[in-house]
Each structure stands twice: as structure tokens, then as C-alpha cells.
Scaffold this active site. Structure first.
Site, PDB file in Angstrom:
ATOM      1  N   THR A 276      37.659  36.696  34.600  1.00 35.50           N
ATOM      2  CA  THR A 276      39.095  36.698  34.874  1.00 35.50           C
ATOM      3  C   THR A 276      39.746  35.567  34.083  1.00 35.50           C
ATOM      4  O   THR A 276      39.223  34.461  34.020  1.00 35.50           O
ATOM      5  CB  THR A 276      39.396  36.531  36.375  1.00 35.50           C
ATOM      6  OG1 THR A 276      38.947  37.705  37.064  1.00 35.50           O
ATOM      7  CG2 THR A 276      40.888  36.366  36.627  1.00 35.50           C
ATOM      8  N   PHE A 278      42.586  33.023  33.863  1.00 36.19           N
ATOM      9  CA  PHE A 278      43.583  32.291  34.647  1.00 36.19           C
ATOM     10  C   PHE A 278      44.451  31.467  33.713  1.00 36.19           C
ATOM     11  O   PHE A 278      43.972  30.949  32.691  1.00 36.19           O
ATOM     12  CB  PHE A 278      42.903  31.359  35.652  1.00 36.19           C
ATOM     13  CG  PHE A 278      42.191  32.062  36.777  1.00 36.19           C
ATOM     14  CD1 PHE A 278      42.843  32.312  37.976  1.00 36.19           C
ATOM     15  CD2 PHE A 278      40.879  32.467  36.633  1.00 36.19           C
ATOM     16  CE1 PHE A 278      42.197  32.954  39.010  1.00 36.19           C
ATOM     17  CE2 PHE A 278      40.219  33.121  37.665  1.00 36.19           C
ATOM     18  CZ  PHE A 278      40.876  33.365  38.859  1.00 36.19           C
TER      19      PHE A 278
END
Length: 376
Positions: A276, A278
Site C-alpha cells: 500500500t 501511503f
């Protein structure tokens, strides 16, 4: 006429064209110098339209019209690029970057202790005492805007399930700047109370992204009820709090340690290379480390070839495009906004020139940040 003779004639025409293009280059440089002296803009869209219309009106062979049009548009594009190399641009992109420090700053994340967002911050060496939890992504944007926190971290996209549209939308609403990027590996586990058994589970909680990233594993258990919840950490906290041995949550191994749960299954995500992305946000442009990535957003006019001309600019300036995507514009059916990432620094003259030209080809161009990325 034999092929070789045709090619010989083409070579003769090309020789004449080369000489003429060299003359034209000298003339456009004179134009650039004049514009510098008189502080005139490089672009004059109305003149470009007139010039192109005049050239096409001179074409005698109608079948060659589209060929000539494409050729001349390329010539004008190249001319603008060369002029920009000489001009001193006074653009927003020339603002100096402020180096930022996280020490002693208050930083927002979404969820509770154990959330992947918190883990992303801890990977930057941030102390737990600096962190402030919020219940939603929108609350983090608002907290930054109102000065409740100095920075906020938000997930922007996942390698398996793609972009988080609501975060992208709020980037445009609040226009906060991306000042850093963290790429975090995401390894999901199935978590339950210590006394629970896998064959007794009947309901599974997690953030909708977590559920989506583990869809293949969940399909192997069609008898389970799947329930979307605020985030993975809050799902684990819910399971730990409930008096229900049939409930489970999808989240990280760290959550099991934090909330006294057991791991019923490890690495249940569809993609074993699951990451992911960020982003760390602030009200003003800045950088935690030396910036090497730029994110922008823009809309396009409904003109044939508008997206092609944008993409071609990156080729013309030898700038590496990393990603391009689109999002529907709220309250404007079938209208889209584009998001684009590319390598570089805003202070570089080549990047400034490209952005200056890009501004002429797009509408509502917005720089979302120039920041450090591992460029995975």
C-alpha cells in the site's frame, strides 16, 4: 517509377526540408529573444489557430490535409519547447522547498493502535506520543486544514486493489501537499479470540480494502458472513471486545499481539507482493527527503488529441511518467479529472518548461506535491 528512384527523390526533398528547418530554428530563437526582452508569453493560442488554418488553406492536395496538420502541429510544439529553454519562467513551481522535520510534530492517522497507517508512520521513526488518531480520512484532511495537527498520513493506493478514490477526491478539495511517500508491505492474517476455531467462524470483519485484497481466500469459505468495518485495526479491536468465538477479523500479525488474538491463517491476501502506498500530507509544499517524484491533477478540453498531446510532452522532454489514472468529476456526468505521477524535481528547468507547456494543454492544472519516493 522504381522504388529506389522514389526514395532518391524523397531524400532530395528531405535535404531541402532540413535546410529550411535550420533556418526556421534560427528565426524562432530570435522570436524567443524578443519575448524575453519584452516580457511576452511563449504561448499565443489564437495565433497558433490562425497559423494552422492558414497553412491548411494552402494545401492543394486535399488528401494530404490531415498529414500536413499533424506535421505542423508537431512543428509548433517543438518550437514552443525550444523557446521555453531560453525564457526565464516565473512559475509557482519555482517556489523553494522547505525541508520538513517530523520530530515533535503532531501527526494524524486513521483508525486505532495497530492500523497500517500507524505502522507506516512508525517506519519513519515517529514516536507514538506524536500520533493522533481520527475516525475517517476526511477528518484527517480537516485536522490539517484547521491546524489541529502538523501532518497526516493516508493510504492512496494498493498494489492489488488500486486507488482509494475518496482520498484522491479530498486531495483536490483541500489541496494539501504530498511531502513524503511510504510504501508498506501488507500481509493480512485471519485473527480471532484465543479459544476460537477456524471451522466455527461465521463472520469476518475488516476494512473494505482488506476484504477485497483477501477475496480469493474468503471465496473458499462461502458460509462466512463478510462485514466491512472502519479499518483493520478497529476490526481486530471489535473481535477482541465481543463475546463471540465465531467472529474473526482480517488484519496484520501485529494486531494479534496488541489485542490478545490468535492467528488462524497467515498471508491470506490474493497478491503475495501486496503493498500500500501511503502519503504524508501538509498544508504547505515541503519535502522530508530529496524529492524525486511529482504528482499533478488536471482536466482536459474536449478537443481531439488532447490526451495524446499531454502524454507526448513527457516523451518530448524525456521525463518518465510513472502513472496516469482518471476519476469522475462530481456533479459533472461523463467528465473526468486525470491524476498523473512522474519523476523529477520542480526546481529543474526541464521540468519547469514541461509544466509550463502542460498548463497550456490542460485545464485546472494542480501540483499535488514534489516528494521523495522509493519509486518501487
Amino acid at each position: 517509377m522504381e522504388l529506389e528512384k522514389i526514395r532518391e527523390k524523397i531524400d532530395l526533398v528531405d535535404s531541402e526540408l532540413l535546410a529550411l528547418f535550420e533556418q526556421r530554428y534560427q528565426l524562432i530563437m530570435q522570436v524567443a529573444e524578443y519575448k524575453i526582452e519584452n516580457k511576452l508569453p511563449v504561448f499565443d493560442a489564437k495565433r497558433e489557430e490562425i497559423v494552422l488554418a492558414n497553412k491548411l488553406a494552402m494545401v492543394k492536395n486535399i488528401q494530404a490535409t490531415s498529414y500536413i496538420q499533424e506535421l505542423w502541429q508537431g512543428v509548433m510544439q517543438a518550437s514552443k519547447r525550444e523557446q521555453l529553454k531560453l525564457l526565464q519562467l516565473e512559475e509557482k513551481t519555482k517556489k523553494k522547498f522547505q525541508p520538513i522535520k517530523l520530530t515533535g510534530k503532531v501527526i494524524a492517522f486513521q483508525g486505532v493502535e495497530g492500523a497500517y497507517s500507524e505502522e507506516a508512520l512508525l517506519s519513519l521513526g515517529v514516536a507514538k506520543e506524536q500520533l493522533k488518531a481520527y475516525g475517517s480520512f476526511r477528518q484527517i484532511f480537516t485536522a490539517i486544514q484547521e491546524g489541529e495537527v502538523d501532518y497526516g498520513i493516508l493510504p492512496l493506493e494498493n498494489a492489488s486493489t488500486g486507488s482509494l478514490g475518496d482520498v484522491y477526491d479530498d486531495l483536490l478539495v483541500f489541496q494539501h501537499q504530498i511531502v513524503h511517500e511510504v510504501i508498506l508491505p501488507i500481509n493480512h492474517c485471519l485473527l480471532a479470540k484465543p479459544e476460537a476455531a477456524l471451522d466455527k467462524i461465521n463472520i469476518v470483519y475488516s476494512h473494505e480494502q482488506g476484504l477485497s485484497q483477501c477475496s480469493e481466500y474468503l471465496r473458499q469459505h462461502p458460509q462466512w458472513q463478510v462485514q466491512a468495518y472502519h479499518n483493520t485495526a478497529m476490526s481486530a479491536a471489535l473481535v477482541a471486545k465481543e463475546d463471540n468465538l465465531q467472529a474473526a477479523a482480517i488484519g496484520s500479525k501485529r494486531l494479534a499481539e496488541l489485542y490478545g488474538l490468535q492467528v488462524l491463517a497467515y498471508d491470506i491476501q490474493n497478491n503475495k507482493e501486496n503493498f500500500t502506498r501511503f502519503v504524508l500530507l501538509a498544508k504547505k509544499r515541503g519535502t522530508l527527503e530529496s524529492p524525486n517524484k511529482i504528482s499533478i491533477a488536471f482536466t482536459l478540453p474536449h478537443v481531439t488529441g488532447s490526451l495524446y498531446r499531454v502524454i507526448k510532452l513527457f516523451h518530448d522532454y524525456s521525463i518518465n511518467m510513472l502513472k496516469i489514472s482518471s476519476r469522475p468529476i462530481v456533479d459533472q456526468p461523463w467528465e473526468y479529472r486525470f491524476f498523473l505521477d512522474f519523476t523529477g524535481q520542480l526546481k529543474e528547468k526541464n521540468t519547469q518548461a514541461m509544466l509550463h507547456q502542460l498548463e497550456q494543454e490542460t485545464e485546472n492544472l494542480l501540483i499535488l506535491g514534489n516528494y521523495h519516493s522509493n519509486l518501487r
